[in-house]
Design a protein around this motif. Structure first.
Motif, mmCIF file in Angstrom:
data_model
loop_
_atom_site.group_PDB
_atom_site.id
_atom_site.type_symbol
_atom_site.label_atom_id
_atom_site.label_comp_id
_atom_site.label_asym_id
_atom_site.label_seq_id
_atom_site.Cartn_x
_atom_site.Cartn_y
_atom_site.Cartn_z
ATOM 1 N N LYS A 76 0.819 -1.214 0.000
ATOM 2 C CA LYS A 76 0.000 0.000 0.000
ATOM 3 C C LYS A 76 0.850 1.261 0.000
ATOM 4 O O LYS A 76 0.326 2.361 -0.026
ATOM 5 N N THR A 77 2.182 1.115 0.025
ATOM 6 C CA THR A 77 3.054 2.280 0.159
ATOM 7 C C THR A 77 3.686 2.746 -1.142
ATOM 8 O O THR A 77 3.940 3.940 -1.296
ATOM 9 N N THR A 78 3.959 1.851 -2.077
ATOM 10 C CA THR A 78 4.552 2.263 -3.352
ATOM 11 C C THR A 78 3.548 3.105 -4.126
ATOM 12 O O THR A 78 2.394 2.723 -4.281
ATOM 13 N N ARG A 79 3.982 4.259 -4.605
ATOM 14 C CA ARG A 79 3.125 5.124 -5.414
ATOM 15 C C ARG A 79 3.103 4.567 -6.826
ATOM 16 O O ARG A 79 4.154 4.339 -7.425
ATOM 17 N N LEU A 80 1.909 4.354 -7.365
ATOM 18 C CA LEU A 80 1.752 3.750 -8.680
ATOM 19 C C LEU A 80 1.290 4.797 -9.679
ATOM 20 O O LEU A 80 0.281 5.460 -9.465
ATOM 21 N N ILE A 81 2.031 4.931 -10.760
ATOM 22 C CA ILE A 81 1.697 5.863 -11.825
ATOM 23 C C ILE A 81 1.512 5.051 -13.093
ATOM 24 O O ILE A 81 2.441 4.415 -13.577
ATOM 25 N N SER A 82 0.283 5.033 -13.601
ATOM 26 C CA SER A 82 -0.021 4.276 -14.815
ATOM 27 C C SER A 82 0.109 5.172 -16.030
ATOM 28 O O SER A 82 -0.301 6.331 -15.995
ATOM 29 N N ALA A 83 0.659 4.613 -17.090
ATOM 30 C CA ALA A 83 0.823 5.359 -18.331
ATOM 31 C C ALA A 83 0.120 4.607 -19.455
ATOM 32 O O ALA A 83 0.193 3.395 -19.540
ATOM 33 N N ARG A 84 -0.529 5.349 -20.310
ATOM 34 C CA ARG A 84 -1.236 4.752 -21.446
ATOM 35 C C ARG A 84 -1.286 5.767 -22.573
ATOM 36 O O ARG A 84 -1.601 6.929 -22.360
ATOM 37 N N ALA A 85 -1.024 5.308 -23.773
ATOM 38 C CA ALA A 85 -1.070 6.191 -24.939
ATOM 39 C C ALA A 85 -2.499 6.678 -25.197
ATOM 40 O O ALA A 85 -2.714 7.823 -25.539
ATOM 41 N N ASN A 86 -3.496 5.807 -25.025
ATOM 42 C CA ASN A 86 -4.897 6.183 -25.204
ATOM 43 C C ASN A 86 -5.540 6.268 -23.830
ATOM 44 O O ASN A 86 -6.137 5.326 -23.341
ATOM 45 N N LEU A 87 -5.426 7.423 -23.210
ATOM 46 C CA LEU A 87 -5.854 7.621 -21.837
ATOM 47 C C LEU A 87 -7.347 7.384 -21.629
ATOM 48 O O LEU A 87 -7.749 6.726 -20.682
ATOM 49 N N VAL A 88 -8.182 7.896 -22.489
ATOM 50 C CA VAL A 88 -9.624 7.849 -22.278
ATOM 51 C C VAL A 88 -10.145 6.422 -22.202
ATOM 52 O O VAL A 88 -10.954 6.092 -21.347
ATOM 53 N N LYS A 89 -9.650 5.557 -23.069
ATOM 54 C CA LYS A 89 -10.146 4.177 -23.139
ATOM 55 C C LYS A 89 -9.985 3.440 -21.814
ATOM 56 O O LYS A 89 -10.827 2.646 -21.429
ATOM 57 N N HIS A 90 -8.904 3.706 -21.102
ATOM 58 C CA HIS A 90 -8.616 2.950 -19.892
ATOM 59 C C HIS A 90 -8.809 3.738 -18.601
ATOM 60 O O HIS A 90 -8.553 3.229 -17.524
ATOM 61 N N LEU A 91 -9.300 4.952 -18.696
ATOM 62 C CA LEU A 91 -9.401 5.814 -17.519
ATOM 63 C C LEU A 91 -10.286 5.216 -16.429
ATOM 64 O O LEU A 91 -9.907 5.172 -15.262
ATOM 65 N N LYS A 92 -11.462 4.753 -16.784
ATOM 66 C CA LYS A 92 -12.390 4.235 -15.781
ATOM 67 C C LYS A 92 -11.801 3.050 -15.022
ATOM 68 O O LYS A 92 -11.838 3.001 -13.796
ATOM 69 N N LYS A 93 -11.212 2.099 -15.736
ATOM 70 C CA LYS A 93 -10.625 0.939 -15.076
ATOM 71 C C LYS A 93 -9.447 1.339 -14.201
ATOM 72 O O LYS A 93 -9.249 0.810 -13.119
ATOM 73 N N THR A 94 -8.652 2.273 -14.658
ATOM 74 C CA THR A 94 -7.492 2.702 -13.895
ATOM 75 C C THR A 94 -7.908 3.398 -12.609
ATOM 76 O O THR A 94 -7.371 3.133 -11.541
ATOM 77 N N SER A 97 -8.808 1.098 -9.912
ATOM 78 C CA SER A 97 -7.779 0.157 -9.455
ATOM 79 C C SER A 97 -6.762 0.798 -8.517
ATOM 80 O O SER A 97 -5.658 0.300 -8.362
ATOM 81 N N ILE A 98 -7.110 1.924 -7.926
ATOM 82 C CA ILE A 98 -6.307 2.581 -6.894
ATOM 83 C C ILE A 98 -4.976 3.107 -7.426
ATOM 84 O O ILE A 98 -3.994 3.177 -6.724
ATOM 85 N N THR A 99 -4.932 3.495 -8.667
ATOM 86 C CA THR A 99 -3.741 4.143 -9.198
ATOM 87 C C THR A 99 -3.746 5.581 -8.711
ATOM 88 O O THR A 99 -4.779 6.235 -8.719
ATOM 89 N N ILE A 100 -2.605 6.078 -8.306
ATOM 90 C CA ILE A 100 -2.524 7.439 -7.786
ATOM 91 C C ILE A 100 -2.642 8.464 -8.905
ATOM 92 O O ILE A 100 -3.351 9.444 -8.808
#
Length: 115
Positions: A76-94, A97-100
């Motif tokens: 629960k301590t590591t800060r998670l930063i998700s990257a995606r070329a097509n942001l909108v498509k995956h925004l809701k799922k991300t 999923s508790i991505t910061i």
């Protein structure tokens, strides 16, 4: 850094090469798939930030990795930063999923590189 594109690792290291946190330079640990990241995360527990691509060996490999980190590894301590070329498509799922933070990756061929 978890991304299946080696160029993303290189560009990120260049961009953050002078960044210091609490007076200390960053140390990068590289994984090129979600499975490789799991192996590394099981070995190394002292990771402050993880940059995770969403789409790697599957369309949701990065999101599944985020879920694994939080739920299975119970990290629960590591800060998670998700990257995606097509942001909108995956925004809701991300977001669910508790991505910061979620960022849009630049297209590498649009970044001027001085030799």
């Amino acid at each position: 850094m978890v991304d299946d594109e080696p160029d993303v690792h290189t560009v990120t290291k260049l961009a953050l090469s002078r960044f210091k946190l609490d007076g200390r330079a960053l140390t990068f640990i590289n994984a090129y798939s979600a499975e490789q990241a799991k192996e590394l995360l099981n070995q190394e527990r002292d990771i402050a930030i993880a940059f995770i691509d969403v789409v790697m060996e599957s369309d949701h490999a990065g999101l599944e990795l985020v879920k694994w980190i939080r739920e299975e590894l119970q990290n629960k301590t590591t800060r998670l930063i998700s990257a995606r070329a097509n942001l909108v498509k995956h925004l809701k799922k991300t977001l669910s999923s508790i991505t910061i933070l979620m960022i849009t990756k630049p297209k590498l061929n649009s970044i001027p590189v001085n030799s």
